[in-house]
Write an enzyme that holds these catalytic residues in place. Structure first.
Site, short mmCIF file in Angstrom:
data_model
loop_
_atom_site.label_atom_id
_atom_site.label_comp_id
_atom_site.label_asym_id
_atom_site.label_seq_id
_atom_site.Cartn_x
_atom_site.Cartn_y
_atom_site.Cartn_z
N LYS A 1 0.82 -1.22 0.00
CA LYS A 1 0.00 0.00 0.00
C LYS A 1 0.85 1.28 0.00
O LYS A 1 0.56 2.22 -0.73
CB LYS A 1 -0.93 0.01 1.23
CG LYS A 1 -2.01 -1.06 1.18
CD LYS A 1 -2.91 -0.90 2.40
CE LYS A 1 -3.98 -1.95 2.43
NZ LYS A 1 -4.93 -1.79 3.55
N ASP B 1 -10.28 2.51 2.57
CA ASP B 1 -10.36 1.94 3.93
C ASP B 1 -11.12 2.83 4.91
O ASP B 1 -11.99 2.36 5.65
CB ASP B 1 -8.95 1.67 4.48
CG ASP B 1 -8.38 0.35 3.99
OD1 ASP B 1 -9.15 -0.49 3.48
OD2 ASP B 1 -7.15 0.16 4.11
#
Ligand code: NAP
Length: 265
Positions: free
Chosen positions: A47, A83
């Site tokens: 990420k 997220d």
């Protein structure tokens, strides 16, 4: 989850998992346009690398310094991070009320940043960041409260000893686990669950078929609680729409994931 939505929409598309090493990460991402892949989700440890590598990041990916979604926009690769939005909508759906309240986020990695952003958007007045490495919690608090930030939220870095501080716990509206404790281990750090108010919500970003080590005692004490399955479903639904420019049919991705986890929530 994604394939269930493709089937329901009768779309001739497929979602596949690729195991990509850090060494091959750059080459794999650069190949997306040539392969005609519409988008990818990323997980540990890619990420942050993706956020450093992509030219086009939306504001959220920039703030989080992490990308969990790359969209192939006619050959141009765009980084997003779903997220925080996925977590916020799950907390809201679960009835967690944070306006002017106080939350404890355990952890200071990528998932913790998303959790702090979600708490901030839900109007929390104060978040204690409790992390094994206190310096990392302090860095995160500083970064989030840069002079350029418009967010009005007090961030307090602490070590894990905060989890046995009864005075602190007595005011908590939410205690959220954003560490990998319980993912590979069977125990969680010492936490004085009984010191929290009876309405304090316990949320674990980890999801699995049976209760996670973090949630076990909260469940035994009758505290409201949830694991991260809802967040996973929500961020998946957001990613589906980003990749396919069409929303997944209501409930299809949820049903598919909960069936896989052998439970219906
Ligand atoms: P990360 O950046 O690697 O951060 C890991 C965190 O866990 C750090 O705060 C680390 O503390 C702490 N930690 C690890 N082992 C520990 C131990 N034995 N004792 C105490 N603390 C420990 O990972 P991440 O990306 O933030 O992910 C964290 C968790 O969130 C993972 O379990 C992941 O599966 C979950 N997650 C769930 C979703 C969802 O959709 N539900 C989405 C994203 C992430 P130090 O700083 O001291 O090392």
């Amino acid at each position: 989850m994604h394939n269930a939505a493709y089937q329901a929409l009768r779309m001739d598309r497929v979602y596949l998992a690729f195991h990509v090493t850090s060494q091959n990460f750059r080459a794999a991402i650069h190949a997306l346009p040539a392969l005609g892949i519409l988008g990818v989700n990323l997980t540990v440890p890619h990420k942050e690398a993706a956020a450093r590598m992509l030219k086009h990041l939306n504001a959220e990916a920039k703030l989080l310094r992490a990308v969990n979604c790359i969209i192939n926009d006619r050959g141009e690769l765009r980084g997003d991070n779903t997220d925080a939005r996925g977590l916020e909508s799950d907390l809201r759906a679960l009835g967690v009320e944070l306006r002017s309240r106080f939350a404890i986020v355990i952890g200071a990695g990528g998932a913790a940043v998303s959790a702090i952003l979600a708490c901030s958007r839900m109007g929390a007045a104060r978040v204690v960041i409790a992390n094994r490495t206190r310096a990392r919690a302090a860095n995160l608090a500083r970064r989030f409260q840069s002079p350029h930030s418009s967010r009005r939220i007090e961030l307090v870095p602490r070590g894990l000893e905060a989890l046995t501080d009864a005075d602190l716990l007595a005011d908590a509206a939410l205690v959220l686990n954003a560490t990998s404790m319980g993912l590979t281990t069977t125990e969680f750090a010492p936490l004085d669950y009984a010191a929290t108010p009876s309405e304090c919500f316990f949320y674990d970003l980890i999801y699995r078929a049976e209760p996670t080590p973090f949630l076990r005692e909260a469940i035994a004490l009758g505290r409201p609680h949830a694991d991260g399955a809802g967040m996973l479903i929500n961020q998946g639904e957001l990613a589906f729409e980003l990749f396919n420019h069409v929303a997944p049919p209501e409930g299809v991705m949820r049903q598919a994931l909960l069936e896989r986890l052998s439970r219906i929530r």
